[in-house]
Every structure is written in C-alpha cells, then in structure tokens.
Design a protein around this motif. Structure first.
Motif, short mmCIF file in Angstrom:
data_model
loop_
_atom_site.label_atom_id
_atom_site.label_comp_id
_atom_site.label_asym_id
_atom_site.label_seq_id
_atom_site.Cartn_x
_atom_site.Cartn_y
_atom_site.Cartn_z
N ILE A 12 -7.81 0.15 -5.61
CA ILE A 12 -8.07 -0.41 -6.93
C ILE A 12 -9.42 -1.12 -6.88
O ILE A 12 -9.64 -2.01 -6.05
N HIS A 13 -10.34 -0.71 -7.74
CA HIS A 13 -11.66 -1.33 -7.84
C HIS A 13 -11.65 -2.31 -9.00
O HIS A 13 -11.29 -1.95 -10.12
N LEU A 14 -12.02 -3.54 -8.73
CA LEU A 14 -11.88 -4.62 -9.69
C LEU A 14 -13.24 -5.13 -10.16
O LEU A 14 -14.12 -5.42 -9.35
N SER A 15 -13.39 -5.25 -11.46
CA SER A 15 -14.56 -5.90 -12.04
C SER A 15 -14.16 -7.05 -12.96
O SER A 15 -15.00 -7.82 -13.39
N LEU A 28 2.41 -4.82 -1.64
CA LEU A 28 1.50 -5.35 -0.63
C LEU A 28 0.08 -5.01 -1.06
O LEU A 28 -0.23 -3.85 -1.31
N ILE A 29 -0.78 -6.02 -1.16
CA ILE A 29 -2.15 -5.79 -1.61
C ILE A 29 -3.11 -6.34 -0.56
O ILE A 29 -3.04 -7.52 -0.19
N PHE A 30 -4.00 -5.46 -0.11
CA PHE A 30 -4.95 -5.79 0.95
C PHE A 30 -6.37 -5.83 0.38
O PHE A 30 -6.89 -4.80 -0.06
N PRO A 31 -7.04 -7.00 0.35
CA PRO A 31 -8.45 -7.02 -0.04
C PRO A 31 -9.28 -6.20 0.96
O PRO A 31 -9.13 -6.37 2.17
N ARG A 32 -10.12 -5.33 0.43
CA ARG A 32 -10.96 -4.49 1.29
C ARG A 32 -12.43 -4.88 1.19
O ARG A 32 -13.18 -4.75 2.15
N ARG A 33 -12.83 -5.29 -0.01
CA ARG A 33 -14.23 -5.68 -0.21
C ARG A 33 -14.28 -6.86 -1.18
O ARG A 33 -13.70 -6.81 -2.25
N VAL A 71 -9.36 -3.52 -3.59
CA VAL A 71 -8.14 -3.76 -2.82
C VAL A 71 -7.41 -2.45 -2.63
O VAL A 71 -7.63 -1.48 -3.37
N THR A 72 -6.56 -2.41 -1.62
CA THR A 72 -5.61 -1.31 -1.46
C THR A 72 -4.22 -1.86 -1.70
O THR A 72 -3.82 -2.85 -1.07
N ALA A 73 -3.50 -1.25 -2.63
CA ALA A 73 -2.14 -1.69 -2.96
C ALA A 73 -1.14 -0.67 -2.43
O ALA A 73 -1.30 0.53 -2.64
#
Length: 302
Positions: A12-15, A28-33, A71-73
């Motif tokens: 998921i790309h967040l703006s 489960l959500i993992f911040p990647r950047r 993030v990766t969910a």
C-alpha cells in the motif's frame, strides 16, 4: 478478500490518511518506506522500518503517512488463524470449540506494536514480497502451500515479539468478528454480546443502544453476521460452556449459570444442538483428565 486464500498480502502506497478501516481478520502492517502513524483504540503510534502494527479482527484503525510512505499489509482469515493458535496452545485447551474462548484470554490486547529491529526486518522482506506477488499474480490452488510456508516463516520471526497473557490471571474477554462491509451498529452489538454473554439481553434493549428499531437492528445484524443477535449470543454462550467444561472444575449447573442460563436443561439443549453431545458427555470426553482429543474415540461433534 479471502475468496481464494486465507492469507492475503498487499503493498500500500500512502500519500494521505486512509480513513477508518474495519476488517474481519487479523491484520499485520509493516512500514517499508518512511514513517507511518497508526490511530486505533483511542491511541496513536508512530512506526517505521523494523516495526509492525498488529490488530485483531473487528478492530478499527487509520493509517496516516508523514509526507509519503509505503507499507505491506498481511491479512489472515480468523478461522484459519484460530486453527493455528489452537495447535500452538494445545497443552492448554483440549478442544477446538473451547479454543476460541481461550485465545481471547491469551491474546487479550486488541492492538499490539511489534518492535523487532531492522535486522529481522531484512529477513522478513523477501517473504513479504513473495506473499504480495502470489496474492497478485499467483494461482490460489497451485500456490496455497507456498503461501502457508511464507506465512509460517513470517509468524516464526514475529512470535517472540507478540505479547500474551497468563490465562489464570485474566478475566474473560473475547474479540468479536466483523465483516469488511459491516454496519457499525452490528459490530457494536456483537462486541457487547461477546463481552457480556452471561447477561440477559432483550432485542429492544440492544436496539436502543445503537438507536435503531428492533426490526432494523435484526435486519442489519443478519446482513452482517448471517444470524440473529439471539443466535449470536447463544454461540458465545456455548463457546464459554465448552471452555468451562474442558478447563475448569465448575459443575454443569454452575457453568450453565456462568454462561447466562438460569437452568442447566436449557443450556444442555443448546449445547447438544451445537456439539452433538450433552454437557456431561462432552466433559467426560474432553474435560480435565481426559486424553488428547480424538485418542479415545473417532466421534466428532456435529
């Protein structure tokens, strides 16, 4: 979401903020950047690479990035997860029906922040990436065991950082499930019935809590859960009875009263309808002192 597989993963790309999200699964959500802020259960948490946000089914949350982030969910169906947790805690519960109640005691916190560090995040990254790829382009039938293998590797790396409670020191609670399209009124009532299953509830009383008419509440609840509020309450009571018969020394009458039934004959009728056995037979087969489930008989509850 789970039409083809009990395990789903997405990048998921967040703006901007996502808005409130309610899902009927473990999330489960993992911040990647970048850094990401999570709002849930009245609290806010800022996470970055090397951390993860874990929410039980039915828990609402919102994700807000600082500028931009990704993030990766990973979403895991609650019934699939329950089977795994049942076997993980097999020494503590003798029957799968009782496991739902026990798991609610062990994993009482609806939200956990897992801080495992950048080194372990590096180990997790290829598993997450492959799981996302299989969700988007894989064959569910062909790749099911590969998806499970990846999930087991992720679980193995995260398990040391998951907080659990000592069952004997906790009071009974259980997270209730919701549907991705659930009406908020239905989820409020489901959680109330789950947490206070021993109380007598009238449809009128429940409807007043969420400002609906009794007829409208019934319609909304059935659309969300597939059963009426009364049937949902009976399921929660039966689950507690299975737990009490397996894991406590309460008499059948005492367990019936603790579950919310004033007499054991009424409780026994509903219990037999759900399990195919009377409470006394269930305790004899599954209760304290019995052998490992299935060892003494091939009879399975219907």
């Amino acid at each position: 979401m789970f039409r083809d597989s009990p395990i789903v993963a997405r990048d998921i790309h967040l703006s901007h903020a996502t808005g409130s999200v309610y899902l009927d699964c473990l999330t489960l959500i993992f911040p990647r950047r970048g850094r990401v802020q999570f709002h849930s259960t009245g609290q806010s948490h800022v996470l970055s690479h090397g951390q993860a946000f874990m929410a039980q089914d039915g828990v609402g949350y919102e994700i807000e990035p600082f500028r931009r982030g990704s993030v990766t969910a990973v979403y895991v169906h609650k019934d699939y997860l329950l089977d795994q947790l049942y076997w993980l805690h097999a020494p503590q519960t003798r029957d799968r029906l009782a496991a739902r109640h026990l798991i609610g005691l062990i994993y009482e916190d609806p939200v956990q922040i897992l801080s495992f560090g950048r080194g372990r995040a590096t180990l997790l990254a290829p598993y997450l990436d492959e799981l996302v790829h299989l969700t988007g382009a894989g064959s569910a039938e062909r790749d099911l065991f590969l998806r499970q293998s990846l999930w087991f590797k992720i679980s193995h790396l995260l398990n040391p950082f998951v907080q659990i409670n000592q069952v004997e020191d906790r009071t009974s609670q259980e997270a209730s499930g919701t549907s991705p399209t659930a009406r908020k009124e239905a989820t409020v009532i489901a959680r109330l019935l789950t947490e206070q299953f021993a109380r007598f509830w009238s449809t009128e009383e429940l409807a007043a809590i969420v400002y609906l008419s009794p007829v409208h509440l019934r319609r909304v609840f059935v659309a969300t859960y597939g059963i009426t509020p009364r049937a949902y309450l009976i399921e929660r009571r039966v689950e507690y009875l299975a737990f009490a018969l397996c894991e406590t020394t309460l008499t059948i009458a005492e367990a019936s009263r603790a579950a919310g039934w004033s007499n054991s004959s009424n409780a026994n009728r509903h219990f037999r309808a759900a399990t195919g056995m009377s409470m006394s037979e269930y305790r004899r087969r599954r209760g304290p002192g019995s052998r490992f489930p299935g060892a003494e008989t091939d009879h399975l509850p219907r």
